[in-house]
Design an enzyme around this catalytic site. Structure first.
Site, PDB file in Angstrom:
ATOM      1  N   ASP A  67       0.816  -1.209   0.000  1.00  8.93           N
ATOM      2  CA  ASP A  67       0.000   0.000   0.000  1.00  8.93           C
ATOM      3  C   ASP A  67       0.853   1.264   0.000  1.00  8.93           C
ATOM      4  O   ASP A  67       2.070   1.213   0.221  1.00  8.93           O
ATOM      5  CB  ASP A  67      -0.961   0.000   1.211  1.00  8.93           C
ATOM      6  CG  ASP A  67      -0.296  -0.492   2.495  1.00  8.93           C
ATOM      7  OD1 ASP A  67       0.939  -0.382   2.618  1.00  8.93           O
ATOM      8  OD2 ASP A  67      -1.012  -0.991   3.368  1.00  8.93           O
ATOM      9  N   ASN A 137      -7.126  -3.921  14.257  1.00  7.24           N
ATOM     10  CA  ASN A 137      -8.513  -4.167  13.820  1.00  7.24           C
ATOM     11  C   ASN A 137      -8.596  -5.297  12.788  1.00  7.24           C
ATOM     12  O   ASN A 137      -9.641  -5.488  12.180  1.00  7.24           O
ATOM     13  CB  ASN A 137      -9.132  -2.880  13.256  1.00  7.24           C
ATOM     14  CG  ASN A 137      -8.415  -2.393  11.996  1.00  7.24           C
ATOM     15  OD1 ASN A 137      -7.492  -3.040  11.516  1.00  7.24           O
ATOM     16  ND2 ASN A 137      -8.848  -1.261  11.470  1.00  7.24           N
ATOM     17  N   HIS A 139      -6.861  -5.531   9.975  1.00  6.74           N
ATOM     18  CA  HIS A 139      -6.591  -5.209   8.567  1.00  6.74           C
ATOM     19  C   HIS A 139      -5.291  -5.851   8.091  1.00  6.74           C
ATOM     20  O   HIS A 139      -4.369  -6.083   8.861  1.00  6.74           O
ATOM     21  CB  HIS A 139      -6.635  -3.694   8.301  1.00  6.74           C
ATOM     22  CG  HIS A 139      -5.474  -2.895   8.794  1.00  6.74           C
ATOM     23  ND1 HIS A 139      -5.525  -1.532   8.958  1.00  6.74           N
ATOM     24  CD2 HIS A 139      -4.206  -3.251   9.145  1.00  6.74           C
ATOM     25  CE1 HIS A 139      -4.355  -1.100   9.377  1.00  6.74           C
ATOM     26  NE2 HIS A 139      -3.544  -2.117   9.499  1.00  6.74           N
ATOM     27  N   GLU A 144      -9.449  -2.453   5.468  1.00  7.47           N
ATOM     28  CA  GLU A 144     -10.049  -2.233   6.778  1.00  7.47           C
ATOM     29  C   GLU A 144     -11.269  -3.141   6.947  1.00  7.47           C
ATOM     30  O   GLU A 144     -11.784  -3.680   5.960  1.00  7.47           O
ATOM     31  CB  GLU A 144     -10.478  -0.762   6.894  1.00  7.47           C
ATOM     32  CG  GLU A 144      -9.341   0.244   6.675  1.00  7.47           C
ATOM     33  CD  GLU A 144      -8.327   0.301   7.820  1.00  7.47           C
ATOM     34  OE1 GLU A 144      -8.231  -0.668   8.604  1.00  7.47           O
ATOM     35  OE2 GLU A 144      -7.621   1.314   7.924  1.00  7.47           O
TER      36      GLU A 144
HETATM   37  P1  PGA Z   1       2.453  -2.206  12.656  1.00  2.19           P
HETATM   38  O1  PGA Z   1       1.287  -2.160  11.575  1.00  2.19           O
HETATM   39  O2  PGA Z   1       3.464  -3.182  12.152  1.00  2.19           O
HETATM   40  O3  PGA Z   1       2.978  -0.803  12.689  1.00  2.19           O
HETATM   41  O4  PGA Z   1       1.821  -2.635  13.937  1.00  2.19           O
HETATM   42  C1  PGA Z   1       0.792  -3.360  11.059  1.00  2.19           C
HETATM   43  C2  PGA Z   1      -0.341  -3.061  10.125  1.00  2.19           C
HETATM   44  O5  PGA Z   1      -1.072  -2.091  10.358  1.00  2.19           O
HETATM   45  O6  PGA Z   1      -0.516  -3.807   9.145  1.00  2.19           O
END
Ligand code: PGA
Length: 277
Positions: A67, A137, A139, A144
């Site tokens: 992304d 969450n 994702h 999302e």
């Molecule tokens: P993080 O993010 O590694 O900063 O916890 C993971 C994600 O949101 O996919």
């Protein structure tokens, strides 16, 4: 799903780097799917170190990131292009023209970026190994909760929880984008192999729901239960809400024993033994 539990985050990073190294050795012109966020930083450090040690090379590899924020210039220090330069691209021998992110140039219609990204992934033969983090969450990428499980690369509005989890990375809220372009859930599911990395107690509930919960668009990572080749790499803290920990450990020990006994010469991991899958 293969769930592999490690004593700490450093061991998760080392193992993930081992798998990337084996992928590069098995198929030097492989296509890697890359992730940003805090979790894979330690893995990128291991990979950069192994490159400096002469243990691996990315010279013929191609990369596609999951992304990119919409509305940030790629030179902006908060863009995922900048993150990837800082954490990996500037430290290894990847050809910059073979590193791809779903970037939207100023003035470009963001709706055109997704289909072009999908075509480029297909043209390169698909993703051999996809690295994933997981949001609190559920994702994956910026898919999302409520994302279609059949979704492809597209513009996505970020959930409030994602925005607040990432506040710390921006100097002011005004700077923080509310939208991104992300590979879709189905794009991720097309990858031949998937490594999901999760470390820390704050990921324990998301990991439990992904691995042991029902498959649901409300927890997009749960769809990985329907993928043939997923390894979930977790430290003890991120594994702390799983109910089948003892079973996952036994499965892993026995799989390692079988791999040791029956491995094809020169290939030590069964993931790389049966063609390209
Ligand atoms: P993080 O993010 O590694 O900063 O916890 C993971 C994600 O949101 O996919």
């Amino acid at each position: 799903m293969e769930v592999i539990i490690f004593s700490g985050a450093d061991q998760v990073a080392e193992y993930a780097a081992d798998i990337v190294g084996q992928m590069l050795a098995h198929k030097p012109d492989c296509v890697l799917g890359l992730a940003t966020g805090s979790t894979p930083v330690a893995m990128y450090r291991c990979l950069a170190q192994r490159y400096r040690d002469g243990a691996l090379s990315f010279a013929r590899a191609t990369t596609f990131n999951l992304d990119e924020y919409l509305g940030l210039d790629s030179d902006n220090s908060h863009s995922y292009r900048s993150y990837m330069r800082r954490e990996l691209f500037d430290h290894v021998d990847l050809e910059s023209e073979r590193t791809h992110l779903p970037e939207c140039a100023p003035g470009e219609d963001p709706r055109a970026v997704g289909p072009a990204y999908e075509s480029l992934i297909n043209k390169c033969g698909g993703i051999d190994l996809q690295i994933l983090g997981i949001g609190r969450n559920g994702h994956i990428g910026f898919n999302e909760p409520s994302s279609s499980l059949a979704s492809r690369t597209r513009v996505k509005t970020l959930a409030r929880r994602t925005v607040s989890d990432n506040h710390r990375l921006f100097d002011s809220p005004a700077e923080q984008p509310g939208m991104a372009i992300t590979m879709g859930v189905a794009t991720i599911m097309d990858a031949h192999r998937v490594l999901l990395l999760a470390t820390g107690e704050h990921k324990a509930e998301a990991v439990r729901a992904a691995v042991e919960g029902s498959i649901s668009a409300m927890h997009p990572a749960s769809v990985l239960q329907a993928h043939r080749r997923v390894r979930v790499l977790v430290d003890e803290a991120a594994a702390s809400r799983l109910t089948l920990v003892e079973y996952y450990r036994r499965v892993h020990t026995q799989a390692e024993w079988i791999a040791g006994e029956f491995s094809v010469s020169g290939v030590c991991d069964p993931w790389f033994q049966d063609g390209d899958g």
